[in-house]
Design a protein around this motif. Structure first.
Motif, PDB file in Angstrom:
ATOM      1  N   THR A   1      29.657  10.291 -26.044  1.00 45.07           N
ATOM      2  CA  THR A   1      28.717  11.014 -25.566  1.00 45.07           C
ATOM      3  C   THR A   1      28.060  10.330 -24.150  1.00 45.07           C
ATOM      4  OG1 THR A   1      27.983  11.639 -27.815  1.00 45.07           O
ATOM      5  CG2 THR A   1      26.487  11.953 -25.962  1.00 45.07           C
ATOM      6  N   LEU A   2      27.845   9.148 -24.155  1.00 49.65           N
ATOM      7  CA  LEU A   2      27.403   8.488 -22.947  1.00 49.65           C
ATOM      8  C   LEU A   2      28.441   8.456 -21.930  1.00 49.65           C
ATOM      9  CD1 LEU A   2      25.204   5.836 -24.256  1.00 49.65           C
ATOM     10  CD2 LEU A   2      24.488   7.832 -23.275  1.00 49.65           C
ATOM     11  N   SER A   3      29.743   8.623 -22.382  1.00 45.97           N
ATOM     12  CA  SER A   3      30.857   8.588 -21.567  1.00 45.97           C
ATOM     13  C   SER A   3      30.939   9.760 -20.627  1.00 45.97           C
ATOM     14  CB  SER A   3      32.190   8.278 -21.879  1.00 45.97           C
ATOM     15  OG  SER A   3      31.929   6.828 -22.327  1.00 45.97           O
ATOM     16  N   GLU A   4      30.714  10.717 -21.297  1.00 44.57           N
ATOM     17  CA  GLU A   4      30.811  12.274 -20.809  1.00 44.57           C
ATOM     18  C   GLU A   4      29.669  12.361 -19.848  1.00 44.57           C
ATOM     19  OE1 GLU A   4      31.049  14.585 -24.267  1.00 44.57           O
ATOM     20  OE2 GLU A   4      33.035  14.241 -24.663  1.00 44.57           O
ATOM     21  N   GLN A   5      28.419  12.090 -20.079  1.00 46.43           N
ATOM     22  CA  GLN A   5      27.281  12.014 -19.318  1.00 46.43           C
ATOM     23  C   GLN A   5      27.238  11.172 -18.222  1.00 46.43           C
ATOM     24  OE1 GLN A   5      24.015  11.630 -21.878  1.00 46.43           O
ATOM     25  NE2 GLN A   5      24.433  13.309 -23.254  1.00 46.43           N
ATOM     26  N   SER A   6      27.866  10.181 -17.899  1.00 45.18           N
ATOM     27  CA  SER A   6      28.040   9.192 -17.160  1.00 45.18           C
ATOM     28  C   SER A   6      28.607   9.763 -15.737  1.00 45.18           C
ATOM     29  CB  SER A   6      28.780   7.858 -17.529  1.00 45.18           C
ATOM     30  OG  SER A   6      28.947   6.892 -16.410  1.00 45.18           O
ATOM     31  N   PRO A   7      27.982   9.588 -14.673  1.00 47.28           N
ATOM     32  CA  PRO A   7      28.516  10.020 -13.206  1.00 47.28           C
ATOM     33  C   PRO A   7      29.808   9.381 -12.894  1.00 47.28           C
ATOM     34  CG  PRO A   7      26.126   9.261 -12.957  1.00 47.28           C
ATOM     35  CD  PRO A   7      26.721   9.063 -14.399  1.00 47.28           C
TER      36      PRO A   7
ATOM     37  N   PRO B   1      19.834   4.204 -24.742  1.00 48.30           N
ATOM     38  CA  PRO B   1      20.498   3.142 -24.320  1.00 48.30           C
ATOM     39  C   PRO B   1      21.799   3.828 -23.047  1.00 48.30           C
ATOM     40  CG  PRO B   1      21.849   3.801 -26.203  1.00 48.30           C
ATOM     41  CD  PRO B   1      20.256   4.584 -26.377  1.00 48.30           C
ATOM     42  N   THR B   2      21.986   2.926 -22.198  1.00 44.64           N
ATOM     43  CA  THR B   2      22.898   3.308 -21.183  1.00 44.64           C
ATOM     44  C   THR B   2      24.401   3.026 -21.534  1.00 44.64           C
ATOM     45  OG1 THR B   2      22.719   1.104 -20.108  1.00 44.64           O
ATOM     46  CG2 THR B   2      21.093   2.760 -19.388  1.00 44.64           C
ATOM     47  N   LEU B   3      25.257   3.778 -20.967  1.00 43.85           N
ATOM     48  CA  LEU B   3      26.758   3.376 -21.185  1.00 43.85           C
ATOM     49  C   LEU B   3      27.076   2.025 -21.013  1.00 43.85           C
ATOM     50  CD1 LEU B   3      29.485   4.487 -22.065  1.00 43.85           C
ATOM     51  CD2 LEU B   3      29.851   4.770 -19.491  1.00 43.85           C
ATOM     52  N   GLU B   4      26.517   1.188 -20.141  1.00 38.90           N
ATOM     53  CA  GLU B   4      26.866  -0.108 -19.881  1.00 38.90           C
ATOM     54  C   GLU B   4      26.457  -0.863 -21.292  1.00 38.90           C
ATOM     55  OE1 GLU B   4      28.484  -3.564 -18.527  1.00 38.90           O
ATOM     56  OE2 GLU B   4      28.757  -1.283 -17.908  1.00 38.90           O
ATOM     57  N   GLU B   5      25.130  -0.706 -21.723  1.00 38.23           N
ATOM     58  CA  GLU B   5      24.386  -1.336 -22.774  1.00 38.23           C
ATOM     59  C   GLU B   5      25.395  -1.209 -24.036  1.00 38.23           C
ATOM     60  OE1 GLU B   5      19.522  -1.439 -22.228  1.00 38.23           O
ATOM     61  OE2 GLU B   5      20.585   0.295 -22.857  1.00 38.23           O
TER      62      GLU B   5
END
Length: 225
Positions: free
Chosen positions: A217-223, A88-92
């Motif tokens: 985790t996704l927040s840390e990986q997000s640009p 999943p993406t951060l937005e999802e």
């Protein structure tokens, strides 16, 4: 009385082992002050009342307990397969917090929620919902009855370790419909379990480490971060 039952069980197991090895079960010797079993070699257990109902019931209960323990172990270990879906993406993941409908519409969301349900030992709710969702898409009429009975045995039957919680009205309706099952046999039950997950499990999921760790985790990986 407890020691007598243990002795009966040992003798029964001994007979079963000898039968499996191809040998002949020894003739039961009468107990002091007790008549020989009139059923003779047809008796399937050693029971003081000369009937097999009590011991057979005990064996059935043991089998059910073993199935329940195995199901609990599978849930703990997370051995059940998950849906095949991309990460999943951060937005999802953000949208999952907006509504339960958006969570359930996303395969990755269902997988994450299912992981949380495992920790609460209620994964059967998601498994039942998924089974019903797949069942309603069945186009082969000859397979409808077979799949309906499989769902019934796995999630509706009181003998199943994966039985879901349904009220008496819905359960009685399913029992009637199972005489001639169709694609809508489990509609009410599926809706009831969906509502149960939405009201009971979903709020806890949003505050659980399963969701928070994924979001972080996704927040840390997000640009953007």
């Amino acid at each position: 009385m407890g020691s007598e039952r243990m002795e009966m069980r040992k003798r029964q197991m001994s007979v079963q082992q000898e039968s499996a090895a191809g040998g002949t079960a020894p003739t039961q010797q009468g107990q002091p002050g007790q008549q020989a079993n009139p059923r003779g070699s047809n008796a399937c257990c050693f029971c003081w009342c000369c009937c097999c109902s009590c011991s057979c019931l005990a064996v059935k209960n043991e089998d059910r307990d073993e199935r329940s323990q195995k199901a609990a172990f599978d849930v703990k270990e997370g051995t059940a397969d998950s849906e095949d879906c991309p990460k999943p993406t951060l937005e999802e993941v953000r949208t999952w917090g907006q509504s339960f409908d958006k969570l359930m519409c996303c395969p990755a969301g269902r997988n994450s929620f299912r992981q949380f349900l495992r920790t609460e030992f209620s994964e059967e709710n998601m498994l039942f919902w998924l089974a019903c969702d797949e069942f309603r898409r069945e186009a082969n009429k000859s397979a409808i009855e077979e799949k309906a009975r499989a769902i019934y045995e796995d999630y509706i039957s009181i003998l199943s370790p994966k039985e879901v919680s349904l009220d008496s009205r819905v359960r009685e309706a399913i029992n009637r419909n199972m005489q001639e099952p169709n694609l809508h046999t489990f509609d009410d039950a599926q809706l009831q379990i969906y509502t149960l997950m939405q009201r009971d499990s979903y709020p806890r999921y949003m505050n659980s480490p399963v969701y928070k760790n994924l979001f972080n985790t996704l927040s840390e990986q997000s640009p953007e971060s």
